[in-house]
Design a protein around this motif. Structure first.
Motif, PDB file in Angstrom:
ATOM      1  N   LEU A 184      56.414  28.424  -0.981  1.00 59.69           N
ATOM      2  CA  LEU A 184      57.239  27.296  -0.564  1.00 59.69           C
ATOM      3  C   LEU A 184      56.388  26.244   0.146  1.00 59.69           C
ATOM      4  N   SER A 185      55.084  26.295  -0.103  1.00 52.62           N
ATOM      5  CA  SER A 185      54.183  25.349   0.556  1.00 52.62           C
ATOM      6  C   SER A 185      53.964  24.089  -0.271  1.00 52.62           C
ATOM      7  N   THR A 186      54.343  24.136  -1.561  1.00 55.01           N
ATOM      8  CA  THR A 186      54.132  22.966  -2.398  1.00 55.01           C
ATOM      9  C   THR A 186      55.381  22.098  -2.441  1.00 55.01           C
ATOM     10  N   THR A 187      55.160  20.807  -2.570  1.00 52.35           N
ATOM     11  CA  THR A 187      56.269  19.857  -2.595  1.00 52.35           C
ATOM     12  C   THR A 187      57.242  20.165  -3.718  1.00 52.35           C
ATOM     13  N   GLY A 188      56.718  20.450  -4.902  1.00 54.09           N
ATOM     14  CA  GLY A 188      57.582  20.670  -6.049  1.00 54.09           C
ATOM     15  C   GLY A 188      58.536  21.833  -5.859  1.00 54.09           C
ATOM     16  N   ASN A 189      58.028  22.983  -5.391  1.00 56.38           N
ATOM     17  CA  ASN A 189      58.882  24.154  -5.212  1.00 56.38           C
ATOM     18  C   ASN A 189      59.948  23.926  -4.157  1.00 56.38           C
ATOM     19  N   VAL A 190      59.553  23.323  -3.040  1.00 54.19           N
ATOM     20  CA  VAL A 190      60.506  23.107  -1.945  1.00 54.19           C
ATOM     21  C   VAL A 190      61.607  22.151  -2.362  1.00 54.19           C
ATOM     22  N   ARG A 191      61.229  21.056  -2.995  1.00 51.47           N
ATOM     23  CA  ARG A 191      62.235  20.061  -3.356  1.00 51.47           C
ATOM     24  C   ARG A 191      63.111  20.544  -4.514  1.00 51.47           C
ATOM     25  N   THR A 192      62.545  21.330  -5.414  1.00 53.92           N
ATOM     26  CA  THR A 192      63.357  21.913  -6.485  1.00 53.92           C
ATOM     27  C   THR A 192      64.353  22.904  -5.907  1.00 53.92           C
ATOM     28  N   LEU A 193      63.906  23.745  -4.972  1.00 50.43           N
ATOM     29  CA  LEU A 193      64.800  24.711  -4.338  1.00 50.43           C
ATOM     30  C   LEU A 193      65.918  24.001  -3.583  1.00 50.43           C
ATOM     31  N   GLU A 194      65.565  22.944  -2.855  1.00 57.29           N
ATOM     32  CA  GLU A 194      66.574  22.178  -2.124  1.00 57.29           C
ATOM     33  C   GLU A 194      67.623  21.606  -3.080  1.00 57.29           C
ATOM     34  N   ALA A 195      67.164  21.074  -4.201  1.00 55.67           N
ATOM     35  CA  ALA A 195      68.081  20.495  -5.181  1.00 55.67           C
ATOM     36  C   ALA A 195      68.977  21.561  -5.797  1.00 55.67           C
ATOM     37  N   ILE A 196      68.421  22.736  -6.063  1.00 55.46           N
ATOM     38  CA  ILE A 196      69.224  23.831  -6.614  1.00 55.46           C
ATOM     39  C   ILE A 196      70.310  24.239  -5.622  1.00 55.46           C
ATOM     40  N   ALA A 197      69.935  24.399  -4.355  1.00 59.00           N
ATOM     41  CA  ALA A 197      70.916  24.796  -3.335  1.00 59.00           C
ATOM     42  C   ALA A 197      72.023  23.758  -3.193  1.00 59.00           C
ATOM     43  N   THR A 198      71.643  22.471  -3.224  1.00 62.04           N
ATOM     44  CA  THR A 198      72.642  21.406  -3.103  1.00 62.04           C
ATOM     45  C   THR A 198      73.592  21.406  -4.291  1.00 62.04           C
ATOM     46  N   SER A 199      73.044  21.511  -5.495  1.00 61.46           N
ATOM     47  CA  SER A 199      73.875  21.502  -6.702  1.00 61.46           C
ATOM     48  C   SER A 199      74.766  22.739  -6.767  1.00 61.46           C
ATOM     49  N   ALA A 200      74.226  23.890  -6.361  1.00 59.02           N
ATOM     50  CA  ALA A 200      75.025  25.117  -6.368  1.00 59.02           C
ATOM     51  C   ALA A 200      76.200  24.999  -5.402  1.00 59.02           C
ATOM     52  N   ALA A 201      75.948  24.451  -4.215  1.00 58.38           N
ATOM     53  CA  ALA A 201      77.015  24.287  -3.227  1.00 58.38           C
ATOM     54  C   ALA A 201      78.113  23.378  -3.741  1.00 58.38           C
TER      55      ALA A 201
END
Length: 360
Positions: free
Chosen positions: A96-113
């Motif tokens: 979770l140290s790279t920008t891509g992984n963190v921002r993709t995970l954030e987007a997934i969590a937001t869309s799932a919610a």
């Protein structure tokens, strides 16, 4: 003093209603109990407990107060058995140290919610087949309906992975389109746009500060950089490699700064570009007058670099949305899909690129 029903209301003695509610708390409260106390239907209680919209705030407040008073906790396991799903998506990712992984995970969590689903994160400690197999095995012990994988393709060997039954899979940042549903940024298209931008400015060739060898995204960008130079009949300079971090960009930048014929650099991500800018500055190479620099990602801070960084914008929110949309569609259709969806990129031109020898 007596109350209207003839019972005593002496200090220290509980009123009958209080005793009744206290007794009710010691038992397992049901949704019907909450509905009765709140003065609403059980359906309304269900909508509030599941976080669904369409309930006015006053009604929601009454229901939540009744839940608190009765000590009611929704039985998620029972709800899952009743409707045949847990409304939870697992996400397997390495790092979770790279920008891509963190921002993709954030987007997934937001869309799932937004779809009424929660996310369970299954981090992979090191990028090995054993770790990935372990993460997939843990899915069988968790209440998840589907899984989104943010991992490199060489770790997704279908012959060695045991998938829990009825769990659908979508992969982000991969080329495993023949085995899974894949959602990815258009890595090659974004790279070609960046390289063409520098060539159109008049640079004879473009150097490349690449990401780590094990990265699918880094390889895609390197291949597209080389192909675009070949298509323009330009010679590709020797590859310089980093590890996505600003520190690696700085150390690679000290080498690049010592190359007098280098007038343009395409950097595989913005963090390494930040380190490169520092190295060029410390070495007396001006940006963009002596060296043009272009990054990839368009992180929020890119416009605040000195100078502001020209970069390729990735739509992480759209990647996350399509990943969630993909697993939900497979769940509802009870069918596995194959193929890749590419999310377009766009070039954001700022002050770090200019024609060679540009003096402003």
């Amino acid at each position: 003093m007596d109350t209207a029903d003839g019972t005593s209301a002496e200090p220290g003695r509980a009123r009958p209603r209080t005793r009744k509610r206290a007794a009710r708390r010691t038992q397992s409260a049901s949704m019907a109990d909450v509905a009765r106390v709140a003065g609403v239907s059980s359906q309304t209680v269900s909508r509030v407990s599941n976080g669904f919209p369409g309930v006015n705030e006053e009604t929601r407040r009454q229901v939540l107060e009744a839940m608190k008073e009765l000590g009611y906790r929704p039985n998620s396991a029972a709800r899952a058995l009743k409707r045949g799903e847990f409304r939870t998506i697992g996400v397997i990712t390495f790092g979770l140290s790279t920008t891509g992984n963190v921002r993709t995970l954030e987007a997934i969590a937001t869309s799932a919610a937004q779809e009424g689903y929660s996310v369970t994160l299954l981090p992979v400690a090191v990028p090995t087949q054993d770790e990935v197999r372990g993460a997939f095995s843990r899915l069988g012990e968790l209440a998840v309906d589907a899984v989104i994988v943010i991992l490199e393709v060489h770790l997704l060997d279908a012959s060695t992975l045991s998938m829990p039954p009825h769990v659908q899979v979508v992969v982000a940042d991969s080329d495993a389109g023949d085995r899974y549903t894949v959602v990815d940024t258009d890595q090659a298209g974004g790279t070609r746009t960046a390289v063409r931008h520098l060539l159109d400015l008049g640079h004879r060739t473009v150097w490349h500060l690449a990401g780590p060898e094990g990265s699918y995204a880094a390889q895609r960008r390197t291949d597209a950089w080389r192909a675009e130079l070949l298509a323009a009949d330009r010679v590709a300079p020797p590859l310089v490699r980093g590890d996505w971090s600003a520190e690696s960009g700085y150390h690679a930048g000290l080498r690049i700064a010592g190359l007098p014929d280098c007038t343009a650099v395409f950097v595989a991500n913005d963090q390494m570009a930040l380190g490169l800018l520092r190295a060029l500055h410390e070495s007396g190479r001006r940006v963009p007058e002596d060296v043009s620099v272009i990054g990839f990602d368009d992180i929020p801070e890119a416009g605040s670099f000195l100078p502001p960084l020209t970069t390729v914008h990735q739509d992480f929110a759209e990647v996350g949305r399509l990943c969630v949309e993909g697993v939900l569609r497979q769940m509802r259709q009870d069918a596995t899909e194959h193929g890749t969806t590419l999310v377009p990129t766009r070039l954001v031109v700022r002050s770090s690129t200019a024609p060679p020898g540009h003096s402003g």
